[in-house]
Design an enzyme around this catalytic site. Structure first.
Site, PDB file in Angstrom:
ATOM      1  N   LEU A  77      -6.782  -0.367  14.454  1.00 37.01           N
ATOM      2  CA  LEU A  77      -8.058  -0.893  13.949  1.00 37.01           C
ATOM      3  C   LEU A  77      -7.994  -0.783  12.427  1.00 37.01           C
ATOM      4  CD1 LEU A  77     -10.183   1.207  16.460  1.00 37.01           C
ATOM      5  CD2 LEU A  77      -9.608  -1.226  16.699  1.00 37.01           C
ATOM      6  N   GLU A  78      -7.894  -1.924  11.755  1.00 34.57           N
ATOM      7  CA  GLU A  78      -7.719  -1.892  10.302  1.00 34.57           C
ATOM      8  C   GLU A  78      -9.054  -1.586   9.617  1.00 34.57           C
ATOM      9  OE1 GLU A  78      -4.954  -1.819   8.938  1.00 34.57           O
ATOM     10  OE2 GLU A  78      -3.575  -2.657  10.424  1.00 34.57           O
ATOM     11  N   ARG A  79      -9.017  -0.644   8.683  1.00 31.65           N
ATOM     12  CA  ARG A  79     -10.249  -0.230   8.011  1.00 31.65           C
ATOM     13  C   ARG A  79     -10.534  -1.051   6.753  1.00 31.65           C
ATOM     14  NH1 ARG A  79     -13.336   4.522   8.237  1.00 31.65           N
ATOM     15  NH2 ARG A  79     -11.838   5.853   9.268  1.00 31.65           N
ATOM     16  N   SER A 133      -6.212   2.391  11.064  1.00 28.82           N
ATOM     17  CA  SER A 133      -5.166   2.202  10.057  1.00 28.82           C
ATOM     18  C   SER A 133      -5.810   1.967   8.693  1.00 28.82           C
ATOM     19  CB  SER A 133      -4.309   0.998  10.460  1.00 28.82           C
ATOM     20  OG  SER A 133      -3.629   0.480   9.345  1.00 28.82           O
TER      21      SER A 133
END
Ligand code: PCA
Length: 203
Positions: A77-79, A133
């Site tokens: 899950l890209e932040r 991530s």
């Protein structure tokens, strides 16, 4: 409610892209949610352009963009999306853009507006290997992620939108000369539906 869900076409030395197969595995309607699906070209201009035309043409209530990160061991899950193109490999047109902002007038970065903490615990509870991530890289996935969040920032309403990197599929790992972590496609399909459930619950 309408979700836009995107994946990418194959690129570099990957003959298939799990994000494309994931998008193609999803139904057009899930519960009360209409799923609008799109496959983006891995191209420095056409990728973001296709995303923007899907956004403008469909005016979705939430957006999930997926891509492949073949070295990842978990659904990521890209932040944060950064305002930088610094490709380490060429796109599908053979173009390598380095050290250039995506939008010279845009902010340095945008945060995902997905409820990533809730998504992490939901997916882990369902035994899907998942992590948060801090970097989507500086290639097409980050560029599309930044383009998406720039569009979201210009909207009047709050909306859930963000980017999720997927590990490779077992068929890619089987043909890889070096070590390559992988997860089966049904994990990605289940993850996407759980993400939709969670967003509906939290909005
Ligand atoms: N992954 C690449 C671009 C397309 C894709 O699926 C990336 O991580 O930038």
């Amino acid at each position: 409610m309408k979700f836009l869900i995107t994946g990418f076409e194959p690129f570099h030395d990957h003959p298939i892209n799990p994000s494309q197969l994931l998008v193609e595995s999803l139904p057009d309607q899930y519960l009360d949610v209409q799923l609008v699906k799109g496959i983006l070209p891995v191209h420095h201009l056409l990728g973001p352009e296709r995303l923007l035309s899907l956004l403008a043409g469909n005016q979705p209530d939430a957006v999930l963009a997926f891509g492949l990160a073949a070295n990842r061991t978990k659904v990521s899950l890209e932040r944060v999306a950064i305002n930088l193109m610094d490709y380490s490999i060429a796109d599908n047109a053979g173009v390598t853009v380095t050290n250039r902002p995506i939008d010279p007038n845009g902010p340095a970065a945008y945060f995902s507006t997905l409820p990533i903490e809730q998504l992490l615990s939901t997916l882990v509870d369902e035994e899907i290997p998942t992590e948060i991530s801090l970097s989507a890289g500086a290639y097409l996935c980050n560029q599309v992620f930044y383009t998406l969040m720039h569009w979201v920032a210009a909207q009047k309403k709050r909306m859930s939108a963000g980017f999720i990197h997927l590990p490779a599929l077992p068929e890619q790992a089987a043909r890889s000369s070096g070590p390559m972590p992988s997860l089966p496609l049904d994990y990605f399909t289940r993850a996407a539906l759980l993400i939709i459930d969670t967003i509906i619950l939290h909005t």
